[in-house]
Write a protein that holds these residues in place. Structure first.
Motif, PDB file in Angstrom:
ATOM      1  N   ASP A  54       0.869  -1.173   0.000  1.00  0.00           N
ATOM      2  CA  ASP A  54       0.000   0.000   0.000  1.00  0.00           C
ATOM      3  C   ASP A  54       0.910   1.229   0.000  1.00  0.00           C
ATOM      4  O   ASP A  54       1.721   1.410   0.913  1.00  0.00           O
ATOM      5  N   LEU A  55       0.789   2.062  -1.021  1.00  0.00           N
ATOM      6  CA  LEU A  55       1.667   3.232  -1.142  1.00  0.00           C
ATOM      7  C   LEU A  55       1.367   4.298  -0.082  1.00  0.00           C
ATOM      8  O   LEU A  55       2.126   5.259   0.047  1.00  0.00           O
ATOM      9  N   ALA A  56       0.286   4.126   0.666  1.00  0.00           N
ATOM     10  CA  ALA A  56       0.032   5.034   1.787  1.00  0.00           C
ATOM     11  C   ALA A  56       0.949   4.696   2.960  1.00  0.00           C
ATOM     12  O   ALA A  56       1.116   5.501   3.875  1.00  0.00           O
ATOM     13  N   GLU A  57       1.542   3.492   2.902  1.00  0.00           N
ATOM     14  CA  GLU A  57       2.401   3.038   3.997  1.00  0.00           C
ATOM     15  C   GLU A  57       3.828   2.711   3.550  1.00  0.00           C
ATOM     16  O   GLU A  57       4.743   2.672   4.383  1.00  0.00           O
ATOM     17  N   THR A  58       4.009   2.488   2.252  1.00  0.00           N
ATOM     18  CA  THR A  58       5.305   2.022   1.745  1.00  0.00           C
ATOM     19  C   THR A  58       5.776   2.896   0.584  1.00  0.00           C
ATOM     20  O   THR A  58       5.010   3.153  -0.351  1.00  0.00           O
ATOM     21  N   PRO A  59       7.017   3.347   0.580  1.00  0.00           N
ATOM     22  CA  PRO A  59       7.537   4.143  -0.538  1.00  0.00           C
ATOM     23  C   PRO A  59       7.610   3.303  -1.818  1.00  0.00           C
ATOM     24  O   PRO A  59       7.862   2.092  -1.760  1.00  0.00           O
ATOM     25  N   ILE A  60       7.410   3.950  -2.951  1.00  0.00           N
ATOM     26  CA  ILE A  60       7.434   3.240  -4.229  1.00  0.00           C
ATOM     27  C   ILE A  60       8.791   2.585  -4.474  1.00  0.00           C
ATOM     28  O   ILE A  60       8.875   1.518  -5.101  1.00  0.00           O
ATOM     29  N   GLN A  61       9.868   3.182  -3.967  1.00  0.00           N
ATOM     30  CA  GLN A  61      11.199   2.604  -4.188  1.00  0.00           C
ATOM     31  C   GLN A  61      11.347   1.234  -3.524  1.00  0.00           C
ATOM     32  O   GLN A  61      12.064   0.360  -4.024  1.00  0.00           O
ATOM     33  N   VAL A  62      10.626   1.027  -2.399  1.00  0.00           N
ATOM     34  CA  VAL A  62      10.644  -0.286  -1.736  1.00  0.00           C
ATOM     35  C   VAL A  62       9.914  -1.311  -2.601  1.00  0.00           C
ATOM     36  O   VAL A  62      10.334  -2.471  -2.715  1.00  0.00           O
ATOM     37  N   VAL A  63       8.829  -0.878  -3.229  1.00  0.00           N
ATOM     38  CA  VAL A  63       8.089  -1.762  -4.139  1.00  0.00           C
ATOM     39  C   VAL A  63       8.976  -2.168  -5.313  1.00  0.00           C
ATOM     40  O   VAL A  63       8.990  -3.339  -5.725  1.00  0.00           O
ATOM     41  N   HIS A  98       7.937   9.341  -1.834  1.00  0.00           N
ATOM     42  CA  HIS A  98       8.057   8.432  -2.978  1.00  0.00           C
ATOM     43  C   HIS A  98       9.095   8.956  -3.974  1.00  0.00           C
ATOM     44  O   HIS A  98       9.011  10.101  -4.420  1.00  0.00           O
ATOM     45  N   ARG A  99      10.053   8.120  -4.312  1.00  0.00           N
ATOM     46  CA  ARG A  99      11.030   8.474  -5.344  1.00  0.00           C
ATOM     47  C   ARG A  99      10.524   7.914  -6.664  1.00  0.00           C
ATOM     48  O   ARG A  99      10.776   6.772  -7.044  1.00  0.00           O
ATOM     49  N   ILE A 100       9.742   8.753  -7.366  1.00  0.00           N
ATOM     50  CA  ILE A 100       9.078   8.333  -8.600  1.00  0.00           C
ATOM     51  C   ILE A 100      10.086   7.910  -9.663  1.00  0.00           C
ATOM     52  O   ILE A 100       9.815   7.038 -10.499  1.00  0.00           O
ATOM     53  N   GLU A 101      11.287   8.484  -9.610  1.00  0.00           N
ATOM     54  CA  GLU A 101      12.299   8.144 -10.613  1.00  0.00           C
ATOM     55  C   GLU A 101      12.665   6.656 -10.558  1.00  0.00           C
ATOM     56  O   GLU A 101      13.070   6.071 -11.572  1.00  0.00           O
TER      57      GLU A 101
END
Length: 339
Positions: A54-63, A98-101
């Motif tokens: 869930d991106l409300a709890e986890t940064p996108i870079q972790v995903v 979130h580090r979208i890059e």
């Protein structure tokens, strides 16, 4: 790519490395997610092959790190990612940075052993965002919009047939009138109706009337319909039934106001030659709600609708300030609405 093409490709084992599923129809989005699981992951592998974030709890870079990490004891994994913040308008992620890059770089060379599935329960994506443009260019982006009138009835017929039942003429319309337009709710009601009717049985109109109770919102639709046809006794009967269900009078008044406001808006836009689909998009409403409002709008003049809304505004003020008993206020409104 559309939903049918994407479904066919998945069934042939040709899945994309990244999917973005968005729209207001959560039931269809979840069903597409289940299709991916059923077609691509063996049952015995699912404990290790399905990952949820869930991106409300986890940064996108972790995903992305998860996607780039080799799966454990399984040939590939599905990574389901919820939350709309990085793909839609408004603030992104709250306290999460979130580090979208990281996602943009990943899209250039996605891992062969991971499938990323973004679940965005929102009507629209923010087309201005670089990440949305990149996803549209590099992956499969599928919209899941609410079904319109005929589409909804066709969906009900198809789902009924899959359950081994038949629908009597007019039964689907009564089901929508009573249960509303959310597919999850309709699916649950069809399960109940088909169990009652039995394998190969026909779901009759009377059966739907008996087994599918009207929701509060659908009761208000019916109440306004009775007002439109000057059936005040029936309108009052629905009001008293809502009170028996412990619905708060102020909430009932609010729903009546919302319905009449919708009727006025639909009448105005119809007069400007907008189609039902255009009106639904403009007002952010379900196509079926627009259809019902359009039918009701034909029974009122503009002046009558404005007068009713003015009375409802006064009633709301008097109810909230204690100047009138809430139940009595609504009774008087219903009794005088045709004056």
């Amino acid at each position: 790519m559309d939903i049918k093409t994407a479904t066919k490709a998945i069934k042939h084992g040709d899945a994309a490395p990244v999917y973005l599923l968005y729209g207001s129809e959560k039931y269809q989005i979840k069903k597409f997610g289940s299709l991916l699981v059923d077609q691509l992951i063996q049952k015995e592998d699912r404990d290790f092959a399905i990952v949820n974030y869930d991106l409300a709890e986890t940064p996108i870079q972790v995903v992305i790190e998860e996607a780039e990490t080799l799966p454990f004891m399984v040939p590939r994994k599905l990574i389901f990612v919820r939350d709309a913040s990085i793909f839609t308008a408004g603030k992104e992620g709250g306290k999460i940075e979130h580090r979208i890059e990281a996602l943009l770089e990943y899209l250039k060379n996605p891992a062969e052993y991971s499938i990323l599935i973004f679940l965005v329960y929102h009507d629209k994506l923010d087309e201005r965002k670089k990440v949305v443009k990149a996803l549209k260019a590099a992956s499969v982006v599928l919209p899941f919009a609410s079904l319109g009138g005929n589409e909804l009835l066709e969906w009900i017929a198809k789902e009924t047939k899959q359950r081994g039942c038949l629908l009597a003429a007019g039964a689907a319309e009564i089901l929508v009138r009573n249960a509303g337009t959310q597919l999850q709710k309709l699916s649950s009601e069809l399960d109940k109706l088909c169990i009652y009717s039995g394998e190969g049985g026909t779901i009759e109109c009377d059966t739907v009337e008996q087994l599918v109770a009207l929701s509060t919102e659908q009761n208000v639709f019916s109440l306004v319909e009775n007002i439109a046809n000057l059936r005040l006794e029936q309108a009052l009967s629905i009001f008293y039934e809502l009170l028996k269900q412990r619905e708060e009078p102020i909430k009932i008044a609010s729903l009546i106001t919302r319905q009449f406001r919708m009727v006025l808006q639909v009448k105005e836009l119809t007069g400007q030659s907008y189609s039902q689909a255009q009106i639904a998009s403009q007002l952010g409403l379900h196509p079926y709600a627009v259809k019902i409002a359009g039918e009701q709008a034909r029974k009122f003049k503009f002046e009558d609708l404005k007068r009713i809304l003015s009375r409802l505004a006064d009633l709301d003020y008097h109810m909230k300030t204690g100047r009138i008993d809430k139940v009595l206020g609504l009774e008087l409104f219903l009794l005088r609405v045709g004056d």
